[in-house]
Design an enzyme around this catalytic site. Structure first.
Site, short mmCIF file in Angstrom:
data_model
loop_
_atom_site.label_atom_id
_atom_site.label_comp_id
_atom_site.label_asym_id
_atom_site.label_seq_id
_atom_site.Cartn_x
_atom_site.Cartn_y
_atom_site.Cartn_z
CB THR A 1 2.65 -0.58 -4.29
OG1 THR A 1 2.81 -0.40 -2.88
CG2 THR A 1 2.09 -1.96 -4.56
CD GLU B 1 -2.73 -1.25 2.49
OE1 GLU B 1 -2.76 -0.28 3.27
OE2 GLU B 1 -3.39 -2.29 2.68
CB CYS B 2 4.24 1.74 -0.62
SG CYS B 2 5.64 2.86 -0.79
N GLY B 3 3.20 4.28 -2.27
CA GLY B 3 3.27 4.98 -3.54
C GLY B 3 4.22 4.31 -4.52
#
Length: 159
Positions: free
Chosen positions: A38, A34-36
């Site tokens: 990803t 759930e990361c920028g």
């Protein structure tokens, strides 16, 4: 010491010795679902598809230490990676990559390739390129896209 002195649990819960990767270039990445960053899973999978037959291995280590960006279970992480990015490279169980509880592999990696301002990993998708002898040869920042590591991988494959 080399990465071959370590082992880690896969997403399926099996203990896997990194000695299994001896003689191959390896890209080790701390990941998050759930990361920028990803979407880098796509580029990592493309590198794996292109270079795995020439020996490249990519090892993904989910981590929830940065803004709680990988809160799911190992099973949920596996499903996410498969469904959204078709990941076929080896994914391991969730680990800590910094602090007192950091997995020993990441303690070794950050000692061998410290960051610019701190030894510790500062965010998800920090990448470590390891040579065919198990030694860290380069560390890449999270914002370094997988395709920008391509030449480094080719150089290591051909060395």
């Amino acid at each position: 010491m080399t990465i071959y002195d370590y082992s880690a649990k896969t997403l399926m819960g099996e203990e896997k010795p990194l000695k299994d990767y001896e003689g191959k270039p390896v890209l080790i990445v701390n990941t998050a679902s759930e990361c920028g960053f990803t979407p880098q899973f796509k580029g990592l999978q493309e590198l794996y598809d292109e270079f795995n037959e020439q020996g490249l291995e990519i090892l993904g280590f989910p981590c929830n230490q940065f803004n709680n960006q990988d809160p799911g279970s190992d099973e949920a992480i596996s499903e996410f990676c498969q469904r959204n990015y078709g990941v076929t490279f080896q994914m391991f169980g969730k680990v800590d990559v910094k602090g007192d509880e950091a997995h020993p592999l990441f303690q070794y990696l950050t000692k061998e390739a410290p960051g610019m301002l701190t030894k510790q990993i500062k965010w998800n998708f920090t990448k470590f390129l390891v040579n065919k002898h198990g030694k860290v040869i380069e560390r890449f920042a999270p914002q370094t896209k997988p395709e920008n590591i391509r030449d480094n991988i080719v150089e290591e494959i051909n060395s």
